[in-house]
Design a protein around this motif. Sequence first.
Motif, PDB file in Angstrom:
ATOM      1  N   ILE A 295       0.921  -1.128  -0.049  1.00  0.00           N
ATOM      2  CA  ILE A 295      -0.058  -0.021  -0.076  1.00  0.00           C
ATOM      3  C   ILE A 295       0.935   1.373  -0.204  1.00  0.00           C
ATOM      4  CG2 ILE A 295      -1.911  -1.356   1.189  1.00  0.00           C
ATOM      5  CD1 ILE A 295      -1.290   0.335   3.698  1.00  0.00           C
TER       6      ILE A 295
ATOM      7  N   LYS B 113      -4.738  -4.480   6.071  1.00  0.00           N
ATOM      8  CA  LYS B 113      -4.142  -3.328   5.540  1.00  0.00           C
ATOM      9  C   LYS B 113      -5.190  -2.286   5.364  1.00  0.00           C
ATOM     10  CE  LYS B 113      -0.634  -5.884   3.124  1.00  0.00           C
ATOM     11  NZ  LYS B 113       0.352  -5.756   1.991  1.00  0.00           N
TER      12      LYS B 113
ATOM     13  N   TYR C 290       4.747   4.332   0.596  1.00  0.00           N
ATOM     14  CA  TYR C 290       5.438   2.742   0.459  1.00  0.00           C
ATOM     15  C   TYR C 290       6.305   2.493   1.264  1.00  0.00           C
ATOM     16  CZ  TYR C 290       2.591   3.038  -4.030  1.00  0.00           C
ATOM     17  OH  TYR C 290       1.525   2.886  -4.877  1.00  0.00           O
TER      18      TYR C 290
ATOM     19  N   LYS D   3       7.423   0.637  12.925  1.00  0.00           N
ATOM     20  CA  LYS D   3       7.016  -0.756  13.135  1.00  0.00           C
ATOM     21  C   LYS D   3       7.004  -1.227  14.810  1.00  0.00           C
ATOM     22  CE  LYS D   3       8.977  -4.038  10.691  1.00  0.00           C
ATOM     23  NZ  LYS D   3       8.121  -4.926   9.920  1.00  0.00           N
TER      24      LYS D   3
HETATM   25  N1  CTP Z   1       3.713  -3.444   3.537  1.00  0.00           N
HETATM   26  C1  CTP Z   1       2.732  -3.065   2.908  1.00  0.00           C
HETATM   27  N2  CTP Z   1       3.096  -2.170   1.966  1.00  0.00           N
HETATM   28  C2  CTP Z   1       4.198  -1.337   1.880  1.00  0.00           C
HETATM   29  C3  CTP Z   1       5.086  -1.721   2.722  1.00  0.00           C
HETATM   30  C4  CTP Z   1       5.017  -3.034   3.571  1.00  0.00           C
HETATM   31  O1  CTP Z   1       1.583  -3.632   2.677  1.00  0.00           O
HETATM   32  N3  CTP Z   1       4.348  -0.285   1.117  1.00  0.00           N
HETATM   33  C5  CTP Z   1       3.286  -4.727   4.235  1.00  0.00           C
HETATM   34  C6  CTP Z   1       4.419  -6.032   4.017  1.00  0.00           C
HETATM   35  O2  CTP Z   1       3.530  -6.607   3.103  1.00  0.00           O
HETATM   36  C7  CTP Z   1       4.315  -6.751   5.364  1.00  0.00           C
HETATM   37  C8  CTP Z   1       4.173  -5.585   6.533  1.00  0.00           C
HETATM   38  O3  CTP Z   1       3.831  -4.357   5.679  1.00  0.00           O
HETATM   39  O4  CTP Z   1       3.092  -7.338   5.594  1.00  0.00           O
HETATM   40  C9  CTP Z   1       5.800  -5.140   6.874  1.00  0.00           C
HETATM   41  O5  CTP Z   1       6.631  -4.959   5.953  1.00  0.00           O
HETATM   42  P1  CTP Z   1       8.120  -5.240   5.802  1.00  0.00           P
HETATM   43  O6  CTP Z   1       8.703  -4.737   7.376  1.00  0.00           O
HETATM   44  O7  CTP Z   1       8.612  -4.634   4.808  1.00  0.00           O
HETATM   45  O8  CTP Z   1       7.981  -6.987   6.064  1.00  0.00           O
HETATM   46  P2  CTP Z   1       8.969  -7.854   6.965  1.00  0.00           P
HETATM   47  O9  CTP Z   1      10.297  -7.339   6.757  1.00  0.00           O
HETATM   48  O10 CTP Z   1       8.425  -9.180   6.434  1.00  0.00           O
HETATM   49  O11 CTP Z   1       8.092  -7.684   8.421  1.00  0.00           O
HETATM   50  P3  CTP Z   1       8.665  -8.350   9.883  1.00  0.00           P
HETATM   51  O12 CTP Z   1      10.036  -8.398   9.851  1.00  0.00           O
HETATM   52  O13 CTP Z   1       7.441  -7.286  10.883  1.00  0.00           O
HETATM   53  O14 CTP Z   1       7.937  -9.522   9.552  1.00  0.00           O
END
Ligand code: CTP
Length: 151
Positions: free
Chosen positions: A8, A57, A86, A91
């Motif tokens: 997203i 989301k 993006y 977190k």
């Molecule tokens: N996400 C999203 N849109 C973005 C960025 C991230 O929907 N623009 C979602 C990812 O699909 C994921 C979550 O947000 O479900 C966390 O993203 P990220 O930190 O990049 O993923 P991970 O490293 O897998 O997270 P974690 O270490 O918390 O498991």
Amino acid sequence: MELHVKKIKNGTVIDHINQGYSLDVLSILNITGKEKHVVSVAMNVPSKDIGRKDIVKIEDWELKPRDVDKIALIAPHATINIIRNYNVVDKKKVNLPKILKGTIKCNNPSCISNSREPIESMFHVKDDISLSIRCHFCGRIMEKDDVLNQF
Ligand code: CTP
């Protein structure tokens, strides 16, 4: 990880929700689907940490700090990601304490925490996954549905 729902641009991603609890998370946040936000829900997605998980989301919507504690009640292992342009800009892992003070009312009307005495409610968390909590004062056991009904 395999992408089930597209990334997203702006909004909140609540990740690592225990399998089957995503609709309860939306409900505790009072998101009904009648608002204008785009909401995507993925259920039973394979996860490296917790077997299978749900993800929610919510686009163009940022969680308020007090919502974090509410999510912990329903999804004690959730990760909350704030997305701007993006990027994950914040977190947070939710945290369900072993003792809950003040957030939930005991549903026993004769419990001393419901009297006029200035006593703050207090519960011991017995099971953090299915959610079962015990009132410190009267021993009443409350479960997930009892807690959801208060929000
Ligand atoms: N996400 C999203 N849109 C973005 C960025 C991230 O929907 N623009 C979602 C990812 O699909 C994921 C979550 O947000 O479900 C966390 O993203 P990220 O930190 O990049 O993923 P991970 O490293 O897998 O997270 P974690 O270490 O918390 O498991």
